[in-house]
Structures are given as structure tokens and as C-alpha cells.
Design an enzyme around this catalytic site. Structure first.
Site, mmCIF file in Angstrom:
data_model
loop_
_atom_site.group_PDB
_atom_site.id
_atom_site.type_symbol
_atom_site.label_atom_id
_atom_site.label_comp_id
_atom_site.label_asym_id
_atom_site.label_seq_id
_atom_site.Cartn_x
_atom_site.Cartn_y
_atom_site.Cartn_z
ATOM 1 N N LYS A 10 0.805 -1.221 0.000
ATOM 2 C CA LYS A 10 0.000 0.000 0.000
ATOM 3 C C LYS A 10 0.846 1.283 0.000
ATOM 4 O O LYS A 10 2.055 1.244 0.267
ATOM 5 C CB LYS A 10 -0.927 -0.020 1.223
ATOM 6 C CG LYS A 10 -1.966 -1.151 1.190
ATOM 7 C CD LYS A 10 -2.971 -0.993 2.329
ATOM 8 C CE LYS A 10 -4.004 -2.105 2.310
ATOM 9 N NZ LYS A 10 -5.033 -1.901 3.372
ATOM 10 N N TYR A 50 -12.378 -2.111 -3.973
ATOM 11 C CA TYR A 50 -12.891 -2.271 -2.602
ATOM 12 C C TYR A 50 -14.417 -2.174 -2.532
ATOM 13 O O TYR A 50 -14.969 -1.859 -1.479
ATOM 14 C CB TYR A 50 -12.269 -1.228 -1.680
ATOM 15 C CG TYR A 50 -10.866 -1.577 -1.204
ATOM 16 C CD1 TYR A 50 -10.644 -2.703 -0.405
ATOM 17 C CD2 TYR A 50 -9.779 -0.777 -1.520
ATOM 18 C CE1 TYR A 50 -9.373 -3.014 0.054
ATOM 19 C CE2 TYR A 50 -8.494 -1.088 -1.060
ATOM 20 C CZ TYR A 50 -8.307 -2.211 -0.272
ATOM 21 O OH TYR A 50 -7.051 -2.519 0.184
ATOM 22 N N PHE A 58 -15.470 3.792 6.602
ATOM 23 C CA PHE A 58 -14.104 4.162 6.206
ATOM 24 C C PHE A 58 -13.869 4.044 4.703
ATOM 25 O O PHE A 58 -12.752 4.240 4.229
ATOM 26 C CB PHE A 58 -13.070 3.317 6.963
ATOM 27 C CG PHE A 58 -13.258 1.822 6.814
ATOM 28 C CD1 PHE A 58 -12.798 1.162 5.688
ATOM 29 C CD2 PHE A 58 -13.881 1.079 7.806
ATOM 30 C CE1 PHE A 58 -12.959 -0.206 5.534
ATOM 31 C CE2 PHE A 58 -14.045 -0.295 7.673
ATOM 32 C CZ PHE A 58 -13.579 -0.938 6.523
ATOM 33 N N ARG A 86 -1.631 -14.234 4.882
ATOM 34 C CA ARG A 86 -2.298 -13.561 6.004
ATOM 35 C C ARG A 86 -1.482 -13.702 7.290
ATOM 36 O O ARG A 86 -1.446 -12.801 8.128
ATOM 37 C CB ARG A 86 -3.727 -14.079 6.167
ATOM 38 C CG ARG A 86 -4.594 -13.708 4.969
ATOM 39 C CD ARG A 86 -6.009 -14.222 5.069
ATOM 40 N NE ARG A 86 -6.804 -13.458 6.005
ATOM 41 C CZ ARG A 86 -7.323 -12.254 5.754
ATOM 42 N NH1 ARG A 86 -7.113 -11.668 4.583
ATOM 43 N NH2 ARG A 86 -8.049 -11.640 6.651
ATOM 44 N N THR A 92 -5.103 -7.023 10.796
ATOM 45 C CA THR A 92 -5.410 -5.766 10.103
ATOM 46 C C THR A 92 -4.977 -4.555 10.921
ATOM 47 O O THR A 92 -4.383 -3.614 10.389
ATOM 48 C CB THR A 92 -6.939 -5.672 9.834
ATOM 49 O OG1 THR A 92 -7.338 -6.821 9.088
ATOM 50 C CG2 THR A 92 -7.290 -4.420 9.066
ATOM 51 N N ARG A 103 2.725 -6.125 9.352
ATOM 52 C CA ARG A 103 1.988 -5.007 9.959
ATOM 53 C C ARG A 103 2.539 -4.615 11.321
ATOM 54 O O ARG A 103 2.543 -3.430 11.678
ATOM 55 C CB ARG A 103 0.506 -5.346 10.020
ATOM 56 C CG ARG A 103 -0.150 -5.197 8.629
ATOM 57 C CD ARG A 103 -1.440 -5.907 8.557
ATOM 58 N NE ARG A 103 -2.203 -5.621 7.338
ATOM 59 C CZ ARG A 103 -3.207 -6.369 6.918
ATOM 60 N NH1 ARG A 103 -3.579 -7.434 7.603
ATOM 61 N NH2 ARG A 103 -3.855 -6.057 5.810
ATOM 62 N N ASN A 113 -2.018 0.394 6.733
ATOM 63 C CA ASN A 113 -1.508 -0.868 7.290
ATOM 64 C C ASN A 113 -0.618 -1.659 6.328
ATOM 65 O O ASN A 113 -0.503 -2.868 6.433
ATOM 66 C CB ASN A 113 -2.655 -1.707 7.869
ATOM 67 C CG ASN A 113 -3.628 -2.178 6.799
ATOM 68 O OD1 ASN A 113 -3.519 -1.777 5.649
ATOM 69 N ND2 ASN A 113 -4.546 -3.040 7.185
ATOM 70 N N HIS A 116 -2.275 -5.361 1.669
ATOM 71 C CA HIS A 116 -3.581 -6.019 1.537
ATOM 72 C C HIS A 116 -3.334 -7.432 1.054
ATOM 73 O O HIS A 116 -2.416 -7.672 0.264
ATOM 74 C CB HIS A 116 -4.454 -5.294 0.504
ATOM 75 C CG HIS A 116 -5.636 -6.119 0.056
ATOM 76 N ND1 HIS A 116 -6.809 -6.168 0.762
ATOM 77 C CD2 HIS A 116 -5.789 -6.972 -0.992
ATOM 78 C CE1 HIS A 116 -7.651 -7.006 0.155
ATOM 79 N NE2 HIS A 116 -7.054 -7.511 -0.912
ATOM 80 N N GLU A 127 -9.682 -11.027 -7.357
ATOM 81 C CA GLU A 127 -8.754 -9.902 -7.188
ATOM 82 C C GLU A 127 -7.549 -10.005 -8.137
ATOM 83 O O GLU A 127 -7.066 -8.993 -8.640
ATOM 84 C CB GLU A 127 -8.295 -9.826 -5.722
ATOM 85 C CG GLU A 127 -9.449 -9.456 -4.789
ATOM 86 C CD GLU A 127 -9.030 -9.314 -3.335
ATOM 87 O OE1 GLU A 127 -7.850 -9.565 -3.000
ATOM 88 O OE2 GLU A 127 -9.893 -8.924 -2.526
HETATM 89 P P1 CMP Z 1 -7.520 -4.458 3.592
HETATM 90 O O1 CMP Z 1 -7.097 -5.863 3.852
HETATM 91 O O2 CMP Z 1 -6.869 -3.754 2.471
HETATM 92 O O3 CMP Z 1 -9.100 -4.446 3.341
HETATM 93 C C1 CMP Z 1 -9.912 -3.352 3.688
HETATM 94 C C2 CMP Z 1 -9.154 -2.279 4.386
HETATM 95 O O4 CMP Z 1 -9.925 -1.329 5.057
HETATM 96 C C3 CMP Z 1 -8.306 -2.894 5.476
HETATM 97 O O5 CMP Z 1 -7.243 -3.612 4.906
HETATM 98 C C4 CMP Z 1 -7.921 -1.667 6.297
HETATM 99 O O6 CMP Z 1 -6.715 -1.083 5.871
HETATM 100 C C5 CMP Z 1 -9.070 -0.727 6.000
HETATM 101 N N1 CMP Z 1 -9.787 -0.467 7.231
HETATM 102 C C6 CMP Z 1 -10.388 -1.350 8.027
HETATM 103 N N2 CMP Z 1 -10.924 -0.749 9.094
HETATM 104 C C7 CMP Z 1 -10.646 0.557 8.962
HETATM 105 C C8 CMP Z 1 -10.939 1.692 9.741
HETATM 106 N N3 CMP Z 1 -11.620 1.602 10.876
HETATM 107 N N4 CMP Z 1 -10.491 2.879 9.283
HETATM 108 C C9 CMP Z 1 -9.810 2.971 8.120
HETATM 109 N N5 CMP Z 1 -9.518 1.925 7.335
HETATM 110 C C10 CMP Z 1 -9.918 0.727 7.757
#
Ligand code: CMP
Length: 139
Positions: A10, A50, A58, A86, A92, A103, A113, A116, A127
Site C-alpha cells: 500500500k 474495494y 471508512f 495472512r 489488520t 503489519r 496498514n 492487503h 482480485e
Molecule cells: P484491507 O485488507 O486492504 O481491506 C480493507 C481495508 O480497510 C483494510 O485492509 C484496512 O486497511 C481498511 N480499514 C479497516 N478498518 C478501517 C478503519 N476503521 N479505518 C480505516 N480503514 C480501515
């Protein structure tokens, strides 16, 4: 079984020049990078990727962030690639991520983070097809 997953390094990570450090963790875990490219998503493209999160509070912030800087999209291949990836990524929320995970070491927040990864074989197929043509994936 040997399977594939879609991984994204990311904007927070590409910006801090962490592509190689993150790839080293994938490779050390036995995942092979069988396709990879650096792209700068538009907000619309991020929104489409997404789409399942469209109703989340979010969503808009997530799409802005994913379009803010280049990302590296990649196909990882290995034994149970989705689960393995994972494991290497960690939770996450970096505050909950285990020691040694991407992470834990690199993520800045739940949004920023660093990586993905697909959450199932079914979503991995969807994907991967979103970013790559079959001819670009070299196992
Ligand atoms: P990802 O695995 O890319 O899939 C969805 C993303 O949403 C997740 O990783 C996070 O980076 C993001 N995400 C999840 N919860 C929040 C949150 N509370 N605020 C901002 N981003 C979020």
C-alpha cells in the site's frame, strides 16, 4: 495445495521505500512473487477494487488513501497462499499484529496498514483477475 493470492503493497509502504523489505518477508515465508507491477490507482479504480466495503464508514478514506501514492500489486504463489500470506501480514490492526509480521513492523494504523491480501481462494481469483492478465503471471 499450491495456490495463489493477490497482494498489494500500500501507499504508506511504497512511500517509505519498504517494497523490498516486505517482499523479503514474503519470500522468506516460502511465497513466490509470480507477477508484480507498480501502479498509481485512480480513486475510481480503488473504489471498484474495494466495492465490497462500499457501505463501511471508512470506504471513502480507504479509496483516497489507496489512490494517494503508487502501490505494488502482486500475485503470490505457494502452499496455501491465502493463509500463508495472512500469517505473514499479521492482523489488520497493527496494534493487534503478532511479532515479526509485516503489519507489526511497518504498519502505521488500521488504515495505513502497509499491505492487503485476499481473504479466500475465491476472492483471490477475483482480485488477481482485477489487476492481471493470465499472460502476466509466470509461475
Ligand atoms: P484491507 O485488507 O486492504 O481491506 C480493507 C481495508 O480497510 C483494510 O485492509 C484496512 O486497511 C481498511 N480499514 C479497516 N478498518 C478501517 C478503519 N476503521 N479505518 C480505516 N480503514 C480501515
Amino acid at each position: 495445495a499450491i495456490t495463489r493470492t493477490l497482494s498489494i503493497i500500500k501507499p504508506d509502504a511504497t512511500k517509505r521505500n519498504l517494497t523490498g523489505a516486505i517482499n523479503a518477508k514474503f519470500e522468506a515465508a516460502g511465497l513466490r512473487i509470480v507477477a508484480q507491477k507498480r501502479i498509481h490507482l485512480t480513486k475510481a479504480q480503488a473504489g471498484k477494487f474495494y466495492e465490497v466495503h462500499k457501505a463501511r464508514p471508512f470506504y471513502d478514506e480507504l479509496c483516497e488513501f489507496m489512490a494517494s501514492e503508487p502501490v505494488v500489486v502482486q500475485v503470490l504463489e505457494g502452499e496455501n497462499a491465502v493463509a500463508k500470506n495472512r500469517e505473514v501480514m499479521g492482523a489488520t490492526n497493527p496494534a493487534e499484529a503478532a511479532e515479526g509480521t509485516v503489519r507489526k513492523e511497518f504498519a502505521l494504523s488500521i488504515g495505513e496498514n502497509s499491505v492487503h491480501g485476499s481473504d479466500s481462494d475465491e476472492n483471490a481469483a477475483i482480485e488477481i483477475a482485477f489487476f492481471f492478465a493470465g499472460i502476466e503471471i509466470v509461475g
